[in-house]
Design an enzyme around this catalytic site. Structure first.
Site, PDB file in Angstrom:
ATOM      1  N   SER A   1      -1.183   3.009  10.169  1.00  0.00           N
ATOM      2  CA  SER A   1      -0.558   3.466  11.403  1.00  0.00           C
ATOM      3  C   SER A   1      -0.488   4.976  11.603  1.00  0.00           C
ATOM      4  O   SER A   1       0.074   5.421  12.605  1.00  0.00           O
ATOM      5  CB  SER A   1       0.871   2.902  11.499  1.00  0.00           C
ATOM      6  OG  SER A   1       1.684   3.442  10.478  1.00  0.00           O
TER       7      SER A   1
ATOM      8  N   THR B   1       1.174  -0.783  19.672  1.00  0.00           N
ATOM      9  CA  THR B   1       1.631   0.566  19.999  1.00  0.00           C
ATOM     10  C   THR B   1       1.260   0.949  21.426  1.00  0.00           C
ATOM     11  O   THR B   1       0.279   0.435  21.981  1.00  0.00           O
ATOM     12  CB  THR B   1       1.007   1.586  19.026  1.00  0.00           C
ATOM     13  OG1 THR B   1       1.315   2.911  19.437  1.00  0.00           O
ATOM     14  CG2 THR B   1      -0.511   1.448  18.986  1.00  0.00           C
ATOM     15  N   ASP B   2       2.003   1.889  22.000  1.00  0.00           N
ATOM     16  CA  ASP B   2       1.637   2.399  23.318  1.00  0.00           C
ATOM     17  C   ASP B   2       0.425   3.316  23.261  1.00  0.00           C
ATOM     18  O   ASP B   2      -0.170   3.649  24.302  1.00  0.00           O
ATOM     19  CB  ASP B   2       2.821   3.122  23.972  1.00  0.00           C
ATOM     20  CG  ASP B   2       3.318   4.341  23.198  1.00  0.00           C
ATOM     21  OD1 ASP B   2       2.810   4.607  22.085  1.00  0.00           O
ATOM     22  OD2 ASP B   2       4.235   5.020  23.704  1.00  0.00           O
ATOM     23  N   GLU B   3       0.014   3.706  22.068  1.00  0.00           N
ATOM     24  CA  GLU B   3      -1.125   4.612  21.947  1.00  0.00           C
ATOM     25  C   GLU B   3      -2.437   3.977  22.402  1.00  0.00           C
ATOM     26  O   GLU B   3      -3.413   4.691  22.673  1.00  0.00           O
ATOM     27  CB  GLU B   3      -1.234   5.127  20.508  1.00  0.00           C
ATOM     28  CG  GLU B   3      -0.023   5.952  20.093  1.00  0.00           C
ATOM     29  CD  GLU B   3      -0.150   6.557  18.719  1.00  0.00           C
ATOM     30  OE1 GLU B   3      -1.217   7.110  18.410  1.00  0.00           O
ATOM     31  OE2 GLU B   3       0.819   6.469  17.949  1.00  0.00           O
TER      32      GLU B   3
ATOM     33  N   TYR C   1      -7.102   5.330  15.016  1.00  0.00           N
ATOM     34  CA  TYR C   1      -5.942   4.440  14.880  1.00  0.00           C
ATOM     35  C   TYR C   1      -5.710   3.633  16.143  1.00  0.00           C
ATOM     36  O   TYR C   1      -5.623   2.405  16.105  1.00  0.00           O
ATOM     37  CB  TYR C   1      -4.690   5.250  14.544  1.00  0.00           C
ATOM     38  CG  TYR C   1      -3.407   4.492  14.808  1.00  0.00           C
ATOM     39  CD1 TYR C   1      -3.150   3.280  14.162  1.00  0.00           C
ATOM     40  CD2 TYR C   1      -2.456   4.961  15.717  1.00  0.00           C
ATOM     41  CE1 TYR C   1      -1.985   2.566  14.422  1.00  0.00           C
ATOM     42  CE2 TYR C   1      -1.290   4.264  15.972  1.00  0.00           C
ATOM     43  CZ  TYR C   1      -1.063   3.061  15.326  1.00  0.00           C
ATOM     44  OH  TYR C   1       0.082   2.349  15.585  1.00  0.00           O
TER      45      TYR C   1
ATOM     46  N   THR D   1       0.843  -1.183   0.000  1.00  0.00           N
ATOM     47  CA  THR D   1       0.000   0.000   0.000  1.00  0.00           C
ATOM     48  C   THR D   1       0.889   1.249   0.000  1.00  0.00           C
ATOM     49  O   THR D   1       2.105   1.161  -0.142  1.00  0.00           O
ATOM     50  CB  THR D   1      -0.943   0.001   1.211  1.00  0.00           C
ATOM     51  OG1 THR D   1      -0.161  -0.099   2.412  1.00  0.00           O
ATOM     52  CG2 THR D   1      -1.905  -1.165   1.143  1.00  0.00           C
TER      53      THR D   1
ATOM     54  N   GLY E   1      -8.081  15.340  19.588  1.00  0.00           N
ATOM     55  CA  GLY E   1      -7.759  14.208  20.447  1.00  0.00           C
ATOM     56  C   GLY E   1      -6.281  13.932  20.592  1.00  0.00           C
ATOM     57  O   GLY E   1      -5.878  12.787  20.838  1.00  0.00           O
TER      58      GLY E   1
ATOM     59  N   LYS F   1      -5.991  -0.490  16.867  1.00  0.00           N
ATOM     60  CA  LYS F   1      -4.903  -1.322  17.387  1.00  0.00           C
ATOM     61  C   LYS F   1      -5.293  -1.978  18.710  1.00  0.00           C
ATOM     62  O   LYS F   1      -4.920  -3.131  18.978  1.00  0.00           O
ATOM     63  CB  LYS F   1      -3.631  -0.490  17.559  1.00  0.00           C
ATOM     64  CG  LYS F   1      -2.977  -0.076  16.250  1.00  0.00           C
ATOM     65  CD  LYS F   1      -2.538  -1.263  15.403  1.00  0.00           C
ATOM     66  CE  LYS F   1      -1.375  -2.020  16.020  1.00  0.00           C
ATOM     67  NZ  LYS F   1      -0.872  -3.090  15.116  1.00  0.00           N
TER      68      LYS F   1
END
Length: 349
Positions: free
Chosen positions: A83, A130-132, A157, A34, A290, A161
């Site tokens: 991502s 991810t830490d998000e 996103y 992609t 956000g 995840k």
């Protein structure tokens, strides 16, 4: 081991592919190619006898079954994902489809393969996240994300995840699939696709364009050099405990403004302007919706159990990254025409 790496033509995935080959593993690189993928990222290993490439989409179950049957991997390292937070604000559906449904199809293909092979104990499904997913931390430097932090995603996103993380844990608990999970902090380094903060700053500076910083630049991130991350991931896939998750952090917290100022100082030394400093190009722009205030990871578990810790400070890593971009102009020039690159995204909310 023979590793099936999904998303191996992307930024972090290609670092894993290159390092795995260097360590003697065989790698099957599965990538849909992609917008953010680039096969030049793995050009150094393409002729290696232990490397194979499969263009396939993780949402295509039939293609996944074919790849598993053809290559018979010992483990899966799942990095394929949408991502970019800004893109998820503009088009959340793609993130749900790829990150949630794609992970579901990959889990089911892996489970069918594992079951058909007699449920070998050595098989692993490594989900890279991810830490998000943990949301936003307060400013207090004593607070950090750990493997036990409650999930609190705040963007499409990170929510996608978080959903994929939950699926992987459910497949372990319900079906016994031998999984390991990792959640990492912000990565940077060579081959970083030119829509993220660090490459945007470097390339805009070289072009004499404004260096955009969201809000007042006070948002804090924990910066992890991508080669350190790749090494941590290979430690987890080879030595991690089944069912366990590992938080991987760089132990390099900086505000976005501090980071950009450091990059400007490096560029001032390496590619000086005729007059003034690159810092004169810093421009504060409207914050994205956000926007999490702070991320920071406590990597005690992976340090204590597997002996891993980051080897590169953010100052050293940024020097290496700037040097790499200065030396690889053909690589980034070829990507600048791709959709969305160089545009402000994530403002539709």
């Amino acid at each position: 081991m023979k590793l099936l790496v999904t998303g191996g033509a992307g930024f972090i995935g290609s670092a894993v592919v290159r390092r795995a080959i260097a360590q003697g593993h065989e790698v099957v690189n599965l990538d849909a190619l992609t917008y953010a993928a680039c096969l030049d990222n793995v050009a150094s290993v393409v002729d290696h006898p232990g490397y194979a490439f499969e263009q396939a989409d993780i949402r295509d179950r039939a293609a996944l079954d074919r790849v598993f049957d053809a290559h018979r991997p010992d483990a899966v390292m799942h990095l394929a994902a949408e991502s970019h937070v800004d893109r998820s604000i503009d088009g959340p559906g793609t993130f749900i489809d790829t990150n949630v449904m794609g992970t579901f199809h990959l889990l089911e293909a892996a489970r069918a393969y594992w079951t058909g092979a007699g449920r070998p104990e050595a098989f692993r499904f490594h989900h890279i996240s991810t830490d998000e997913v943990y949301g936003s931390l307060p400013a207090d430097p004593r607070t950090r994300f750990t493997e036990d932090t409650a999930y609190d995603p705040r963007s499409p996103y990170s929510a996608s995840k978080a959903g994929s993380d939950h699926l992987v844990r459910a497949w372990h608990e319900t079906y016994g699939l031998p999984v390991v999970l990792t959640n990492c902090s912000n990565n940077y380094g060579p081959y970083h696709f030119p829509e993220k903060l660090i490459p945007v700053v470097i390339l805009n500076a070289l072009a004499g364009k404004p260096l955009p910083i969201y809000g007042d630049g006070s948002n804090v991130r924990d910066w992890l050099y991508v080669e350190d991350h790749a090494e941590a991931l290979l430690q987890v896939i080879t030595r991690g405990t089944v069912g366990r998750s590992y938080a991987i952090g760089g132990e390099n917290e900086r505000t976005n403004l501090q980071l950009v100022q450091t990059l400007c100082a490096i560029l001032d030394r390496k590619r000086p302007l005729p007059k003034g400093s690159y810092a004169d190009l810093i421009t504060f722009v409207t914050d994205r919706p956000g926007h999490d205030a702070r991320y920071a990871i406590d990597p005690a578990r992976i340090r204590d159990e597997l002996g891993w810790r980051p080897s590169v400070t953010v100052e050293e890593g940024l020097e290496r990254t700037v040097d790499w971009y200065l030396a690889h102009e053909p690589w980034w020039r070829a990507l600048q025409h791709r959709q969305g690159v160089g545009q402000r995204l994530g403002v539709t909310a």
